[in-house]
Design an enzyme around this catalytic site. Structure first.
Site, PDB file in Angstrom:
ATOM      1  CG  HIS A  79     -12.891  53.371   8.309  1.00 53.88           C
ATOM      2  ND1 HIS A  79     -12.928  54.118   7.155  1.00 53.88           N
ATOM      3  CD2 HIS A  79     -11.603  53.377   8.711  1.00 53.88           C
ATOM      4  CE1 HIS A  79     -11.711  54.532   6.866  1.00 53.88           C
ATOM      5  NE2 HIS A  79     -10.879  54.113   7.804  1.00 53.88           N
ATOM      6  CG  HIS A  81      -8.611  54.401  10.764  1.00 51.31           C
ATOM      7  ND1 HIS A  81      -8.345  53.531   9.740  1.00 51.31           N
ATOM      8  CD2 HIS A  81      -8.152  53.803  11.893  1.00 51.31           C
ATOM      9  CE1 HIS A  81      -7.742  52.452  10.219  1.00 51.31           C
ATOM     10  NE2 HIS A  81      -7.624  52.592  11.526  1.00 51.31           N
ATOM     11  CG  HIS A  84     -11.870  57.973   7.056  1.00 55.55           C
ATOM     12  ND1 HIS A  84     -12.270  57.927   5.744  1.00 55.55           N
ATOM     13  CD2 HIS A  84     -10.580  57.550   7.070  1.00 55.55           C
ATOM     14  CE1 HIS A  84     -11.265  57.495   5.001  1.00 55.55           C
ATOM     15  NE2 HIS A  84     -10.229  57.253   5.787  1.00 55.55           N
ATOM     16  CG  HIS A 147      -9.307  49.700   6.884  1.00 64.38           C
ATOM     17  ND1 HIS A 147      -8.146  49.885   6.195  1.00 64.38           N
ATOM     18  CD2 HIS A 147      -9.551  50.883   7.526  1.00 64.38           C
ATOM     19  CE1 HIS A 147      -7.701  51.126   6.416  1.00 64.38           C
ATOM     20  NE2 HIS A 147      -8.533  51.749   7.228  1.00 64.38           N
ATOM     21  CG  ASP A 201      -7.663  53.162   0.153  1.00 68.07           C
ATOM     22  OD1 ASP A 201      -6.744  53.969  -0.060  1.00 68.07           O
ATOM     23  OD2 ASP A 201      -7.683  52.364   1.109  1.00 68.07           O
ATOM     24  CB  SER A 372      -0.391  48.444   4.832  1.00 67.65           C
ATOM     25  OG  SER A 372      -1.322  49.404   4.388  1.00 67.65           O
ATOM     26  CG  HIS A 374      -4.656  51.863   3.237  1.00 70.25           C
ATOM     27  ND1 HIS A 374      -5.835  52.547   3.059  1.00 70.25           N
ATOM     28  CD2 HIS A 374      -4.141  52.298   4.404  1.00 70.25           C
ATOM     29  CE1 HIS A 374      -6.015  53.389   4.071  1.00 70.25           C
ATOM     30  NE2 HIS A 374      -5.001  53.265   4.904  1.00 70.25           N
TER      31      HIS A 374
HETATM   32 ZN   LIG Z   1      -8.127  56.690   5.754  1.00 73.60          ZN
HETATM   33 ZN   LIG Z   2      -8.717  53.848   7.660  1.00 69.83          ZN
END
Ligand SMILES: [Zn+2]
Ligand SMILES: [Zn+2]
Length: 565
Positions: A79, A81, A84, A147, A201, A372, A374
């Protein structure tokens, strides 16, 4: 770079080497190899802490990638972000193959490649969830996860020894803003068929229950739209496309125009709109330069700077240093993001500046204005019990979080019919899977490389000691004494140089003039800027860089050091 020898990949063995993000936060990257084929998963950055002066970005040590040479066949992205994709421009020149990612992910790396003048158009291969691509002995399937931004995928990699799943970043959002659900069915199917190893994760492993959907913030923002008499200014991460959509929809509902303020947020909003991930009713959006032309109660500003970064929009607005956006007593400023550890002081300073303008400050501890991206413990458990892996490797977290994720996994998989083995790895560990089982079998070079974006290329890990690398342009340290009360200059700044050599007569006059530049720069600062050491340091650094570039043609590494007296 790193002097450690890079061991060869063992025959008939799947070797996975985390190069970043395992045992630390940020710069996620992993190499997956089978004999003569290596694929890379993600290539992220980490942001420096405020005391790492002169460093703009941190990327993983790429010695391992370099050593694999032309065996590196592809880069696969989960993805968009920064943790990453931020290092993609540094990794792309090291191999020839394609880069796979979803449309949103690839669109977000495009401006980075342009900035670095890398022409990679032919190499970017867009994929959709459930697509499959084959690279040597690997088949990679992309599986949708949810996400804090659109178009995120997990990777299911079929290897000669079994199926490997890499979740990417995820939470399980059952009411996603864009209606695109986490593909739990595919995880269940894969679990039933047999999964060799799960990489997952670990970010929020220490939070109980479920994280909650993105739409959860709507209530709090509805209240703020109702109660705010003046301008509503919301600072957030520029990649939080879902948050943008929530705010745009509320602005339409409450008759406010929307202005995006700050370079990265304007850019990302544009990209998301172009790809159809952000829908803005026509006539709703205005430019930041038009904000002044509207009554303040008719405006919503969505800005960068939630982490107190001195160059970003909100910190500038907060000290009345933005060309178009000013704050007044009826305005409300919302911090719609979590504080990344290390940034607390900078954020607190911005809040004080906002308060001094008379505006209200709202944070996520006061109202539920942030959620969040996550998953919390129960979401992590759910994915584990669906995937039912033989081996489990927690990733994306500090060591304590990886260890906690390992404990949870053992509890989830404790049934008599299932034996789970956890491999608690860290960056650089060589994790092997073959007919005999799995193990951590050695160490590959891994670490951090500090990047100063004004320079071409990189500054090695031992940045301040690496004379060889700095020999060209050197380091200039400017020791600046300032009055603790007023922030004004005390005495004459002292300049110390290492490896920055002009001829000796010139150095003297150069440093005298540099001291004048410092004095003038400080004299020009507003009272508030002087009270903020982060801002002052940033300003001095910029001015001195320009000065040395112009006068000497060199770009020394400039470190202003402020001393309060
Ligand atoms: Zn991340
Ligand atoms: Zn992320």
């Amino acid at each position: 770079m790193n002097q450690t020898v890079v061991p060869d990949v063992s025959p008939a063995t799947l070797e996975v080497v985390p190069l970043g993000g395992v045992g630390e936060f940020g710069m996620n990257m992993m190499a997956v190899s089978w004999e003569d084929t290596t694929i890379l998963i993600d290539a992220g950055v980490m942001f420096p802490e405020p005391d790492q002066l002169g460093v703009d970005l941190i990327i993983p040590d790429l010695t391992y990638v370099e050593a694999r040479g032309d065996k590196v066949k592809a880069l696969v992205l989960t993805h968009g972000h920064e943790d990453h994709i931020g290092a993609v421009p540094h990794v792309l020149p090291m191999f020839d193959g394609p880069v796979y990612g979803t449309a949103m992910t690839l669109a977000l790396i495009q401006p980075k490649l342009e900035e670095h003048e890398i022409d990679a158009k032919g190499r970017l291969k867009p994929v959709k969830p459930r697509d499959r691509v084959t690279i040597g002995p690997f088949t990679i399937e992309f599986v949708r996860v949810t996400h804090s931004m659109p178009d995120c995928v997990a990777l299911v990699i079929t290897t000669p020894v079994g199926v490997m799943i890499h979740t990417g970043d995820y939470k399980i959002d059952q009411t996603p803003i864009d209606g695109e659900h986490f593909d739990l069915h595919r995880f269940a199917e894969l679990g039933a068929q047999g999964v060799l190893v799960l990489f997952a994760d670990s970010t929020n492993v220490d939070r109980r229950g479920f994280t909650g959907p993105e739409i959860e913030v709507i209530d709090a923002f509805e209240e703020l739209f109702t109660s705010t008499q003046g301008k509503l200014v919301v600072a957030m991460f520029s990649s939080s496309i879902y948050r943008m959509q929530v705010l745009v929809d509320l602005a339409a509902q409450f008759d406010r125009k929307v202005a995006f303020v700050g370079r990265s947020i304007v850019q990302n909003a544009e990209i998301a709109q172009r790809l159809g991930y952000l829908r803005i009713p026509s006539g709703l959006q205005i430019r930041d330069s038009d904000v002044g032309n509207y009554a303040s109660q008719d405006v919503l500003c969505v800005t960068t700077g939630s982490q107190g970064e001195p160059q970003a929009a909100l910190p500038r607005i907060a000290i009345d240093d933005h060309r178009f956006v000013k704050l007044g007593p009826d305005d409300t400023v919302v911090f719609s993001a979590r504080a990344i550890p290390g940034n607390e002081k900078a954020i607190a300073r911005v809040m004080s500046h906002v308060a001094r303008r008379g505006a209200d400050v709202v944070t996520d501890s006061m109202k539920h204005v942030h959620v969040s991206g996550h998953g919390s413990a129960e979401e992590l458990k759910l994915v584990l019990s669906l995937a039912r892996p033989r081996y489990f490797v927690p990733v994306h977290g500090e060591y304590r979080q990886l260890a906690q994720h390992a404990r949870i996994a053992k509890r989830v998989m404790s049934g008599a019919d299932h034996r789970l083995q956890v491999l608690l790895a860290e960056n650089g560990d060589i994790i092997q899977f073959d007919e005999r089982g799995a193990r951590i079998a050695g160490k590959a070079p891994a670490g951090r490389v500090l990047i100063d974006v004004t320079r071409v290329g990189e500054v090695s890990d031992e940045v301040l000691r690496d004379r060889r690398h700095l020999a060209g342009d050197g380091v200039v340290v400017a020791v600046v004494a300032i009055n603790r009360q007023t922030g004004s200059l005390v005495g004459v700044p002292e300049l110390v140089a290492r490896g920055f050599v002009v001829n000796e007569d010139e150095t003297d006059s150069l440093f005298k003039d540099a001291a004048i530049v410092i004095a003038e720069c400080i004299a020009m600062l507003s009272v508030e800027e002087r009270a903020d050491q982060g801002l002052m340091t940033e300003k001095l650094r910029g001015e001195l860089r320009r000065f040395f570039k112009k006068r000497s043609g060199r770009r020394p590494f400039v470190l202003p050091v402020l001393m309060e007296i």
